[in-house]
Design a protein around this motif. Structure first.
Motif, PDB file in Angstrom:
ATOM      1  N   ALA A 192      12.228 -17.549  20.595  1.00 51.11           N
ATOM      2  CA  ALA A 192      12.739 -16.685  19.102  1.00 51.11           C
ATOM      3  C   ALA A 192      13.150 -17.065  18.120  1.00 51.11           C
ATOM      4  N   THR A 193      14.376 -17.444  18.448  1.00 51.47           N
ATOM      5  CA  THR A 193      15.312 -17.842  17.002  1.00 51.47           C
ATOM      6  C   THR A 193      14.513 -19.280  15.939  1.00 51.47           C
ATOM      7  N   ILE A 194      13.602 -20.062  16.841  1.00 46.60           N
ATOM      8  CA  ILE A 194      13.410 -21.095  16.313  1.00 46.60           C
ATOM      9  C   ILE A 194      11.756 -20.689  15.557  1.00 46.60           C
ATOM     10  N   ALA A 195      11.041 -19.362  16.040  1.00 46.16           N
ATOM     11  CA  ALA A 195       9.719 -19.014  15.151  1.00 46.16           C
ATOM     12  C   ALA A 195      10.258 -18.464  14.077  1.00 46.16           C
ATOM     13  N   LYS A 196      11.520 -16.999  14.796  1.00 39.46           N
ATOM     14  CA  LYS A 196      11.890 -16.421  13.608  1.00 39.46           C
ATOM     15  C   LYS A 196      12.675 -17.841  11.825  1.00 39.46           C
ATOM     16  N   ALA A 197      12.849 -18.811  12.407  1.00 38.22           N
ATOM     17  CA  ALA A 197      13.732 -19.599  11.390  1.00 38.22           C
ATOM     18  C   ALA A 197      12.325 -19.923  10.310  1.00 38.22           C
ATOM     19  N   LYS A 198      11.131 -20.607  11.470  1.00 40.03           N
ATOM     20  CA  LYS A 198      10.150 -21.312  10.670  1.00 40.03           C
ATOM     21  C   LYS A 198       9.508 -20.384   9.486  1.00 40.03           C
ATOM     22  N   GLU A 199       9.191 -18.280  10.582  1.00 41.08           N
ATOM     23  CA  GLU A 199       8.980 -17.685   9.065  1.00 41.08           C
ATOM     24  C   GLU A 199       9.927 -17.402   8.114  1.00 41.08           C
ATOM     25  N   LEU A 227      13.046  -9.464   1.842  1.00 37.59           N
ATOM     26  CA  LEU A 227      14.404  -8.997   2.064  1.00 37.59           C
ATOM     27  C   LEU A 227      15.374 -10.110   1.286  1.00 37.59           C
ATOM     28  N   THR A 228      15.323 -10.392   2.667  1.00 36.33           N
ATOM     29  CA  THR A 228      16.887 -11.160   2.999  1.00 36.33           C
ATOM     30  C   THR A 228      16.496 -12.794   1.918  1.00 36.33           C
ATOM     31  N   VAL A 229      14.942 -12.970   2.570  1.00 34.23           N
ATOM     32  CA  VAL A 229      14.383 -14.607   1.896  1.00 34.23           C
ATOM     33  C   VAL A 229      14.881 -14.297   0.594  1.00 34.23           C
ATOM     34  N   LYS A 230      13.827 -13.035  -0.912  1.00 36.36           N
ATOM     35  CA  LYS A 230      14.118 -12.609  -1.818  1.00 36.36           C
ATOM     36  C   LYS A 230      15.700 -12.637  -2.353  1.00 36.36           C
ATOM     37  N   PHE A 231      16.074 -12.285  -1.897  1.00 37.80           N
ATOM     38  CA  PHE A 231      17.928 -12.216  -2.471  1.00 37.80           C
ATOM     39  C   PHE A 231      18.374 -14.190  -2.066  1.00 37.80           C
ATOM     40  N   GLY A 232      17.954 -14.636  -1.066  1.00 35.04           N
ATOM     41  CA  GLY A 232      18.527 -16.369  -1.909  1.00 35.04           C
ATOM     42  C   GLY A 232      17.965 -16.686  -2.287  1.00 35.04           C
ATOM     43  N   VAL A 233      16.444 -16.416  -1.948  1.00 32.50           N
ATOM     44  CA  VAL A 233      15.840 -16.943  -3.802  1.00 32.50           C
ATOM     45  C   VAL A 233      16.016 -16.850  -5.269  1.00 32.50           C
ATOM     46  N   GLU A 234      16.900 -15.552  -5.493  1.00 27.84           N
ATOM     47  CA  GLU A 234      17.509 -14.928  -6.533  1.00 27.84           C
ATOM     48  C   GLU A 234      19.045 -16.013  -6.873  1.00 27.84           C
ATOM     49  N   ILE A 235      19.981 -16.041  -5.667  1.00 29.08           N
ATOM     50  CA  ILE A 235      20.810 -16.908  -5.368  1.00 29.08           C
ATOM     51  C   ILE A 235      20.830 -17.621  -5.722  1.00 29.08           C
ATOM     52  N   LEU A 236      19.360 -18.974  -5.702  1.00 23.32           N
ATOM     53  CA  LEU A 236      19.212 -19.683  -5.352  1.00 23.32           C
ATOM     54  C   LEU A 236      18.704 -20.510  -6.691  1.00 23.32           C
ATOM     55  N   LYS A 237      18.354 -18.923  -7.916  1.00 25.71           N
ATOM     56  CA  LYS A 237      18.281 -19.708  -9.311  1.00 25.71           C
ATOM     57  C   LYS A 237      19.500 -19.678  -9.913  1.00 25.71           C
ATOM     58  N   LEU A 238      21.385 -19.162  -9.809  1.00 20.37           N
ATOM     59  CA  LEU A 238      22.506 -19.499  -9.942  1.00 20.37           C
ATOM     60  C   LEU A 238      23.436 -20.658  -9.545  1.00 20.37           C
ATOM     61  N   ALA A 271       8.886 -20.780   5.909  1.00 24.05           N
ATOM     62  CA  ALA A 271       7.781 -20.310   4.988  1.00 24.05           C
ATOM     63  C   ALA A 271       7.260 -18.960   4.802  1.00 24.05           C
ATOM     64  N   LEU A 272       7.765 -18.429   4.476  1.00 22.21           N
ATOM     65  CA  LEU A 272       8.311 -17.405   3.009  1.00 22.21           C
ATOM     66  C   LEU A 272       9.225 -18.343   1.757  1.00 22.21           C
ATOM     67  N   TYR A 273       9.684 -18.648   2.201  1.00 18.58           N
ATOM     68  CA  TYR A 273      11.008 -19.941   0.896  1.00 18.58           C
ATOM     69  C   TYR A 273       9.582 -20.067   0.140  1.00 18.58           C
ATOM     70  N   LYS A 274       8.935 -20.710   1.085  1.00 23.72           N
ATOM     71  CA  LYS A 274       7.888 -21.979   0.701  1.00 23.72           C
ATOM     72  C   LYS A 274       6.988 -21.479   0.048  1.00 23.72           C
ATOM     73  N   GLN A 275       6.345 -20.049  -0.288  1.00 24.90           N
ATOM     74  CA  GLN A 275       5.620 -19.203  -0.717  1.00 24.90           C
ATOM     75  C   GLN A 275       6.355 -19.391  -2.118  1.00 24.90           C
ATOM     76  N   TYR A 276       7.268 -18.941  -2.080  1.00 21.27           N
ATOM     77  CA  TYR A 276       8.118 -18.768  -3.498  1.00 21.27           C
ATOM     78  C   TYR A 276       8.786 -19.625  -4.184  1.00 21.27           C
ATOM     79  N   GLY A 277       8.070 -21.162  -3.610  1.00 20.52           N
ATOM     80  CA  GLY A 277       8.754 -22.484  -3.932  1.00 20.52           C
ATOM     81  C   GLY A 277      10.030 -23.161  -4.216  1.00 20.52           C
ATOM     82  N   VAL A 278      10.286 -22.538  -3.367  1.00 17.59           N
ATOM     83  CA  VAL A 278      11.783 -23.574  -2.135  1.00 17.59           C
ATOM     84  C   VAL A 278      11.637 -24.522  -1.643  1.00 17.59           C
ATOM     85  N   ALA A 279      12.853 -25.773  -1.808  1.00 16.07           N
ATOM     86  CA  ALA A 279      12.705 -26.335  -0.516  1.00 16.07           C
ATOM     87  C   ALA A 279      12.781 -26.270  -0.045  1.00 16.07           C
TER      88      ALA A 279
END
Length: 326
Positions: free
Chosen positions: A108-115, A78-89, A118-126
């Motif tokens: 754990a912070t490094i691992a979560k950042a990469k997760e 959900l956090t990433v989805k909000f980011g994706v919607e924001i980036l459209k604007l 990876a989600l953003y990449k799924q949605y086509g965000v550079a």
């Protein structure tokens, strides 16, 4: 022709929207935007975002997550989805925060950042359009150092003192977010005063000191003032690299016709020799600065609480036991 204070400010500083409110971002069209767990939780409570929440939950379920892990994965999606919607604007970057409960765990912070990336990449965000937002603990700063070395850009938040800013410079992070309003709130309470003249505002002075230190030492890390309580605080930092401002204050600045002039001016670097701050020095200086020490921990606690509130909201929405995990 008279220009608004906001339009004048935009000529001096990059303005960033501190919001997950898509309507507000569409209205003000900032270059960049920042989010945090509190803003995501508030946005998730709005009926117009119901579809985003359902999509995030269904995706987490399809990925095979269940029980507490299902809710945690839903929050990340959900956090990433909000980011994706924001980036459209917007044309620039969005800052997306790592779970604050990981603030004292570098790996754990490094691992979560990469997760999250990876989600953003799924949605086509550079990747270059994302700033990974991490609390400015020693462990968080070391995580950012490792991420930056891999080309992953970071925004270090909950920053209240020059010792934190120095450690972030050593880590070569892309951007820091020193807080203004929370510092003012702390001093008003500690000194039992109701207000400070803007030229003596301790939050404003803190950001100015960090900005001057960075510029005089040729440090490339950008300074983005954050956590504002009034338009006056925002304008007192005109000329800062970036300022992230809530929509209600952006609206007030848009309505104002006052003349805006640069209050922070980058000087040519006088020296490039900066002594790195050690872990022991960082710890000592943080513990000696009661304001920074208390606000860093309370900020982390507040973001953890906001994520827990979102967890309860999601459990209730999907009929899952609302009892938080122990």
């Amino acid at each position: 022709m008279t220009h608004s204070a906001l339009s004048q400010l935009k000529n001096l500083t990059t303005i960033v929207a501190d919001s997950s409110d898509l309507t507000a971002i569409e209205k003000f069209r900032p270059l960049d935007a920042t989010t945090n767990p509190s803003l995501i939780t508030a946005a998730a409570s709005q009926p117009e975002n119901k579809t985003l929440i359902e999509d995030a939950y269904n995706q987490a379920k399809q990925e095979g997550f269940s029980s507490d892990a299902l809710i945690e994965r839903t929050i990340d999606i959900l956090t990433v989805k909000f980011g994706v919607e924001i980036l459209k604007l917007i044309d620039g970057r969005v800052s997306t925060e790592v779970d604050a409960s990981l603030s004292y765990d570098t790996a754990a912070t490094i691992a979560k950042a990469k997760e999250l990336l990876a989600l953003y990449k799924q949605y086509g965000v550079a990747q270059e359009r994302i700033l990974i937002k991490i609390a400015s603990t020693w462990d968080g700063i070391q995580a950012a150092k490792a991420l930056e070395a891999e080309g992953i850009h970071c925004n270090l938040t909950l920053l209240f003192g020059l010792h934190q800013a120095k450690a972030c410079a050593d880590a070569k992070v892309t951007l820091i977010s020193p807080f203004v309003g929370r510092i003012l709130d702390w001093y008003k309470k500690a000194e039992n005063v109701t207000a400070y003249p803007i030229e003596k505002d301790p939050g404003v002075l803190s950001v100015k000191a960090i900005f001057d230190y960075y510029k005089s030492h040729g440090i490339k890390t950008e300074v983005m003032g954050a956590s504002f309580r009034s338009p006056e605080q925002v304008l007192a930092l005109a000329g800062c690299d970036l300022l992230t401002v809530a929509p209600n204050l952006l609206d007030q600045l848009e309505q104002s016709q006052q003349t805006v002039t640069a209050q922070l001016v980058a000087t040519n670097a006088t020296t490039h020799s900066v002594e790195e701050i050690s872990h022991a020095e960082f710890k000592q200086q943080l513990e000696q600065d009661l304001m920074a020490f208390q606000l860093l921990q309370s900020g982390i606690d507040g973001f953890i609480k906001a994520r827990e509130q979102l967890s309860v909201l999601l459990r209730q929405s999907f009929g899952i036991d609302a009892q938080l995990k122990p």
